[in-house]
Design an enzyme around this catalytic site. Structure first.
Site, PDB file in Angstrom:
ATOM      1  N   GLU A 111       0.828  -1.215   0.000  1.00 35.54           N
ATOM      2  CA  GLU A 111       0.000   0.000   0.000  1.00 35.54           C
ATOM      3  C   GLU A 111       0.862   1.264   0.000  1.00 35.54           C
ATOM      4  OE1 GLU A 111      -3.046  -0.221  -0.636  1.00 35.54           O
ATOM      5  OE2 GLU A 111      -3.871  -2.055   0.243  1.00 35.54           O
TER       6      GLU A 111
ATOM      7  N   HIS B  73     -12.898  -3.432   2.765  1.00 33.86           N
ATOM      8  CA  HIS B  73     -11.463  -3.701   2.935  1.00 33.86           C
ATOM      9  C   HIS B  73     -10.949  -3.259   4.309  1.00 33.86           C
ATOM     10  CE1 HIS B  73      -7.114  -3.242   1.161  1.00 33.86           C
ATOM     11  NE2 HIS B  73      -7.123  -3.734   2.375  1.00 33.86           N
TER      12      HIS B  73
ATOM     13  N   HIS C  74      -3.125   1.863   7.970  1.00 27.09           N
ATOM     14  CA  HIS C  74      -4.186   1.124   7.294  1.00 27.09           C
ATOM     15  C   HIS C  74      -4.391  -0.171   8.068  1.00 27.09           C
ATOM     16  CE1 HIS C  74      -6.471  -1.316   4.636  1.00 27.09           C
ATOM     17  NE2 HIS C  74      -5.452  -2.116   4.359  1.00 27.09           N
TER      18      HIS C  74
HETATM   19  P1  13P Z   1       1.067  -5.514   2.980  1.00 28.40           P
HETATM   20  O1  13P Z   1       1.445  -6.798   3.648  1.00 28.40           O
HETATM   21  O2  13P Z   1       1.711  -5.392   1.607  1.00 28.40           O
HETATM   22  O3  13P Z   1       1.343  -4.329   3.867  1.00 28.40           O
HETATM   23  O4  13P Z   1      -0.502  -5.552   2.681  1.00 28.40           O
HETATM   24  C1  13P Z   1      -1.447  -5.711   3.688  1.00 28.40           C
HETATM   25  C2  13P Z   1      -2.757  -5.072   3.347  1.00 28.40           C
HETATM   26  O5  13P Z   1      -3.560  -4.887   4.246  1.00 28.40           O
HETATM   27  C3  13P Z   1      -3.038  -4.664   1.963  1.00 28.40           C
HETATM   28  O6  13P Z   1      -4.180  -3.880   1.884  1.00 28.40           O
HETATM   29 ZN    ZN Z   2      -5.512  -4.057   3.627  1.00 32.45          ZN
END
Ligand code: 13P
Ligand code: ZN
Length: 270
Positions: free
Chosen positions: A119, A215, A142
């Protein structure tokens, strides 16, 4: 193994805060497998010694050109790394990156070659936007909070500020500590530049926390603990709503007058 944190106590303290929050995310059940990511702008903690560190791998494209990121440095969770592992070993499950002078690439400079989160386009685009605006915000988070993601599966809740009002009305703290509410970003492919651009549009509408449909959430704040606290507060409201529905009734919610009074007394922005 030698770490960049060994002789940089302020940076070590900042990374420790990220590790603390990573532990909370796992405990909350919001970080299944590698779910979620964190980046923190650490440029203010970079001394000439860090700035001169050699790149550990060739520069990699960000996927966008971000002019305000010239000369900046970030701590980033590694892609495919687990929050529960980062909580104990942040420099083995994340890395420090430097943005190259063309503002379109990054280099990993410490501790080892841990590729940053998928991300990264969203995180770095948002940091670029925040710096451009003169914001004091340095942290972005996130994560996949179960109750909030569940709410995003119901179309009426995706209309502007329907969830903001519902969640604010569940308990006074939510409006007090998340006073800009919850922005909405329609479903888009994880890791995409389109998702990054839509996230900035939502933050620009004056939200600190936005819900990525089906999400997760993306939150920005001065530091990572505050970003976590806002998501935690919104999730508390979502859990109250869920529990009331599970008890067989729709919660009344605080009245409009009660919420207006709160804004007046606490001098809230909305
Ligand atoms: P990453 O492991 O690449 O950080 O991805 C996790 C995620 O929540 C993608 O939306
Ligand atoms: Zn995610």
């Amino acid at each position: 193994m030698k770490s960049i944190l060994d002789n940089h106590p302020a940076l070590a303290a900042e990374v420790a805060r990220v590790a603390e929050v990573a532990g909370y995310l796992w405990q909350r059940g919001w970080a299944e497998r590698n779910g979620g990511n964190i980046t923190v702008n650490i440029t203010h903690l970079v001394d000439p010694g860090i700035a001169a560190l050699p790149a550990l791998a060739p520069p990699r494209p960000i996927g966008a050109t971000l002019p305000h990121l010239r000369g900046t440095f970030f701590y980033c969770k590694g892609t495919n790394r687990r929050m529960r592992d980062l909580a104990r070993r942040p420099m083995e499950n994340g890395s420090v990156i430097r943005i190259t002078p063309d503002c379109a690439h990054y280099e990993i400079i410490a501790d080892t070659v841990v590729a940053p989160t998928s991300e990264l386009p969203s995180h770095l685009s948002v940091h670029n936007y925040l710096i451009g605006k003169g914001s004091t915000y340095r942290a972005s988070l996130h994560t996949h909070p179960t109750e909030l993601v569940a709410l995003s599966h119901h179309r009426p809740f995706l209309q502007p500020d329907v969830l903001t009002r519902l969640l604010w009305s569940m308990i006074p703290e939510t409006k007090a500590f998340c006073p800009r509410g919850l922005g909405i970003v329609p479903y888009m492919l994880p890791g995409s530049v389109e998702l990054a651009e839509a996230t900035i549009r939502a933050i620009d509408e004056d939200y600190d926390v936005v819900l990525w449909e089906k999400h997760g959430v993306f939150a920005v704040a001065d530091d990572i603990v505050e970003a976590f606290d806002m998501v935690d507060t919104l999730s508390k409201s979502a859990a109250i709503y869920r529990d009331a529905r599970a008890m067989g009734f729709t919660p009344d919610g605080m009245t409009e007058a009660q919420m207006n009074e709160l804004s007046r007394v606490f001098r809230l922005p909305k």
